[in-house]
Design a protein around this motif. Sequence first.
Motif, PDB file in Angstrom:
ATOM      1  N   ILE A   4       0.827  -1.213   0.000  1.00 14.57           N
ATOM      2  CA  ILE A   4       0.000   0.000   0.000  1.00 14.57           C
ATOM      3  C   ILE A   4       0.856   1.255   0.000  1.00 14.57           C
ATOM      4  N   LYS A   5       2.148   1.093  -0.219  1.00 12.90           N
ATOM      5  CA  LYS A   5       3.013   2.261  -0.346  1.00 12.90           C
ATOM      6  C   LYS A   5       2.971   2.802  -1.768  1.00 12.90           C
ATOM      7  N   THR A   6       3.273   4.086  -1.904  1.00  8.87           N
ATOM      8  CA  THR A   6       3.482   4.664  -3.219  1.00  8.87           C
ATOM      9  C   THR A   6       4.958   4.527  -3.594  1.00  8.87           C
ATOM     10  N   ASP A   7       5.274   4.815  -4.848  1.00  6.70           N
ATOM     11  CA  ASP A   7       6.663   4.709  -5.289  1.00  6.70           C
ATOM     12  C   ASP A   7       7.572   5.644  -4.504  1.00  6.70           C
ATOM     13  N   GLU A   8       7.048   6.793  -4.108  1.00  3.04           N
ATOM     14  CA  GLU A   8       7.855   7.760  -3.380  1.00  3.04           C
ATOM     15  C   GLU A   8       8.216   7.276  -1.985  1.00  3.04           C
ATOM     16  N   GLU A   9       7.412   6.367  -1.432  1.00  2.00           N
ATOM     17  CA  GLU A   9       7.631   5.896  -0.068  1.00  2.00           C
ATOM     18  C   GLU A   9       8.516   4.669   0.007  1.00  2.00           C
ATOM     19  N   LEU A  10       8.832   4.065  -1.136  1.00  2.00           N
ATOM     20  CA  LEU A  10       9.630   2.847  -1.102  1.00  2.00           C
ATOM     21  C   LEU A  10      11.035   3.097  -0.582  1.00  2.00           C
ATOM     22  N   GLY A  11      11.570   4.281  -0.841  1.00  2.00           N
ATOM     23  CA  GLY A  11      12.919   4.578  -0.382  1.00  2.00           C
ATOM     24  C   GLY A  11      12.993   5.019   1.060  1.00  2.00           C
ATOM     25  N   ASP A  12      11.854   5.209   1.713  1.00  2.00           N
ATOM     26  CA  ASP A  12      11.867   5.633   3.113  1.00  2.00           C
ATOM     27  C   ASP A  12      12.271   4.483   4.018  1.00  2.00           C
ATOM     28  N   ALA A  13      12.826   4.857   5.159  1.00  2.00           N
ATOM     29  CA  ALA A  13      13.223   3.838   6.138  1.00  2.00           C
ATOM     30  C   ALA A  13      12.042   3.354   6.973  1.00  2.00           C
ATOM     31  N   ASN A  14      10.901   4.030   6.879  1.00  2.00           N
ATOM     32  CA  ASN A  14       9.748   3.652   7.684  1.00  2.00           C
ATOM     33  C   ASN A  14       9.142   2.353   7.174  1.00  2.00           C
ATOM     34  N   LEU A  15       8.765   1.492   8.107  1.00  2.00           N
ATOM     35  CA  LEU A  15       8.119   0.238   7.725  1.00  2.00           C
ATOM     36  C   LEU A  15       6.703   0.474   7.239  1.00  2.00           C
ATOM     37  N   ALA A  16       5.962   1.312   7.957  1.00  2.00           N
ATOM     38  CA  ALA A  16       4.568   1.567   7.606  1.00  2.00           C
ATOM     39  C   ALA A  16       4.470   2.757   6.664  1.00  2.00           C
ATOM     40  N   PRO A  17       3.538   2.722   5.712  1.00  2.00           N
ATOM     41  CA  PRO A  17       3.340   3.872   4.825  1.00  2.00           C
ATOM     42  C   PRO A  17       2.609   4.996   5.533  1.00  2.00           C
ATOM     43  N   ALA A  18       2.721   6.185   4.983  1.00  2.00           N
ATOM     44  CA  ALA A  18       2.004   7.334   5.528  1.00  2.00           C
ATOM     45  C   ALA A  18       0.535   7.244   5.127  1.00  2.00           C
ATOM     46  N   LEU A  19      -0.352   7.518   6.056  1.00  2.00           N
ATOM     47  CA  LEU A  19      -1.778   7.488   5.776  1.00  2.00           C
ATOM     48  C   LEU A  19      -2.247   8.874   5.366  1.00  2.00           C
ATOM     49  N   PRO A  20      -2.947   8.992   4.243  1.00  2.00           N
ATOM     50  CA  PRO A  20      -3.393  10.322   3.793  1.00  2.00           C
ATOM     51  C   PRO A  20      -4.512  10.860   4.675  1.00  2.00           C
ATOM     52  N   SER A  21      -4.695  12.138   4.614  1.00  2.00           N
ATOM     53  CA  SER A  21      -5.763  12.813   5.350  1.00  2.00           C
ATOM     54  C   SER A  21      -6.486  13.760   4.401  1.00  2.00           C
ATOM     55  N   PHE A  22      -7.593  14.292   4.857  1.00  2.00           N
ATOM     56  CA  PHE A  22      -8.378  15.199   4.019  1.00  2.00           C
ATOM     57  C   PHE A  22      -7.562  16.437   3.672  1.00  2.00           C
ATOM     58  N   ARG A  23      -7.485  16.737   2.395  1.00  2.00           N
ATOM     59  CA  ARG A  23      -6.720  17.883   1.898  1.00  2.00           C
ATOM     60  C   ARG A  23      -7.717  18.933   1.416  1.00  2.00           C
ATOM     61  N   PRO A  24      -7.927  20.026   2.177  1.00  2.00           N
ATOM     62  CA  PRO A  24      -8.993  20.970   1.822  1.00  2.00           C
ATOM     63  C   PRO A  24      -8.647  21.904   0.675  1.00  2.00           C
ATOM     64  N   ARG A  25      -7.349  22.134   0.416  1.00  4.87           N
ATOM     65  CA  ARG A  25      -7.018  23.115  -0.614  1.00  4.87           C
ATOM     66  C   ARG A  25      -5.778  22.684  -1.388  1.00  4.87           C
ATOM     67  N   SER A  26      -5.656  23.284  -2.541  1.00  4.29           N
ATOM     68  CA  SER A  26      -4.481  23.074  -3.386  1.00  4.29           C
ATOM     69  C   SER A  26      -4.268  24.355  -4.186  1.00  4.29           C
ATOM     70  N   PRO A  27      -3.015  24.795  -4.335  1.00  2.00           N
ATOM     71  CA  PRO A  27      -1.751  24.160  -3.935  1.00  2.00           C
ATOM     72  C   PRO A  27      -1.482  24.290  -2.434  1.00  2.00           C
ATOM     73  N   TYR A  28      -0.522  23.488  -1.972  1.00  3.51           N
ATOM     74  CA  TYR A  28      -0.164  23.483  -0.568  1.00  3.51           C
ATOM     75  C   TYR A  28       1.280  23.007  -0.440  1.00  3.51           C
ATOM     76  N   VAL A  29       1.868  23.205   0.731  1.00  5.63           N
ATOM     77  CA  VAL A  29       3.234  22.764   0.999  1.00  5.63           C
ATOM     78  C   VAL A  29       3.171  21.373   1.618  1.00  5.63           C
ATOM     79  N   ARG A  30       3.886  20.457   1.032  1.00  6.05           N
ATOM     80  CA  ARG A  30       3.887  19.080   1.516  1.00  6.05           C
ATOM     81  C   ARG A  30       4.814  18.948   2.717  1.00  6.05           C
TER      82      ARG A  30
END
Length: 559
Positions: free
Chosen positions: A40-66
């Motif tokens: 359930i990881k994205t390609d961007e998360e494969l290189g992270d050292a974290n075992l668990a992927p980041a869970l998304p949350s409601f994004r009310p606006r765009s653009p935004y700073v990640r």
Amino acid sequence: MTRSDRFGRWLAARGWIHVLLITLVAGCLYPLVWMFLTSIKTDEELGDANLAPALPSFRPRSPYVRDAAPPRRPDDVEPARFAAALPALRAAAEALVAAHLPADAPPSIDRARWIESAAAVLVNRALAQMPRQAWQGEGTDRGAALDERFRALLTPELARQALSDQLGRLELSALTLRTLDGRLFTLAGGGALGGWRVESANAALVPAGGATRLEYRFASSSDAPIVISHEFALPAGVEAADIHKLFLSLRPDDSWHGLSATLDVGGTRWKSTRTTYLAQNRPQSVSFQPPTFDDTTIRARTWVPLRADGPSTRARNARLELSLAPSGTFGATLAKIRRNYLRAFDSVPFLRYVANSLLLVALSTTGFLFSSAFVAYAFARLAWPGRGVALILLLSTMMIPSQVTMVPSFLIWRRLGWYDTLNPLWLPSWFGSAFFIFLMIQHMKTIPRELEEAARIDGLGIVKTWWYIIVPQLRPTLAAIAIMSFLGTWNEFMAPLIYLRDQTKFPLSLGLFGMRIDQGADWSMLMAANMLMTLPSVIVFFAFQRYFIEGMTVTGMKG
């Protein structure tokens, strides 16, 4: 004695056994958990050292700073040394990022936070390239040398890339039409708005370099979708029936909002059958396709199918409508979990592979059960000349490696005309397996002969005695053989690789190998496919482990 004292004594006497068993179970389940989390990881998360992927949350606006991960300390660098050097490294990165901040940055963006986030990404990327010798040395000279080495790795291109990666935005780059004869026509593209129009409030289209940025705002996840449209005339010489695909080039904003499409052309209104979620933050393409010849191929179905949804008043003039529906935290999380699994289904004819595997499992399991019970009856219950010698010859075949018989078996099956068919994969099971026959013999020896003698007195022959008296007593061993034959056939890879060439006949094990070749290093999707293949084996084993253990125990009893 109090309850706490009794619990303490129990824990000291037997509790460590339970803790040990739980630890062993957790160790055995860890690969399965790791596979699921990776799926359930994205390609961007494969290189992270974290075992668990980041869970998304409601994004009310765009653009935004990640959000950016904090700077990671190299493994062979002392924590104190890294903490002392980090402020200077971060300051150098922030200075470079601030110098290359775009002049046309969205006004709603917090520039200070954007710089801080991009600088953190830049520090991590530079640290990954820094040689370990740069951290060695003593005194103030070591700090100067480290700072010099670090600044040498900071380039304007890396700074601009970090700024781009940390700005989540939805950009539309181009809209391209491809006809059935392979011609391409650009319908919208470039820095201008290209005919796009906002049909809803709380959204605006803004030119952004060579693309068009959609800036939007949602109050909650229950808001109405934001709709934008693009009207265009079909190119000269192109009719509505000639449309093969519409390619929408965009850059998602990693908001996990749902994107769907509606196309009015040629008197028909076409609607997308599935939702595309705005995952990750890098350019990609979404293709929309009405029913054409590609629907019957075995290739990867990377397009979004369009289905007729009623009549339309448009003939030559067409209208593409994009609807952006907000996803709440739960909806975005569910979309992320499902994403790679749906991609695995679309990348290969997954259901066809599963059907082939289930067919092989059913035929092979039935064959092993019948042959092992039937042959073992002759060895365990019947007296005939040469029985002991035949049993020794049978058991000796277990010492012959399968690689020895691989080539002769292939020549035999090819001579019979069964190459590139499923017959060589299931038919041998009906001739028995020495190991399964041995298990069945050991179990049959535990059955009292009085049952067999009573059946003979009642007039039953040898075959009926075997079927009505002996076989019902073999349920534990039959269950154990069924489980082992299921697992062996479901996971079999070498035999399908040797005997099959037609991709439509591949079982799931070989189909996933083909997916690995076709999809390259798309590990998240491959882990999702592997998870789907592993799950039936895990379910079968845990659901029937009682019968498996009982069958293996019975076969070890002395007759």
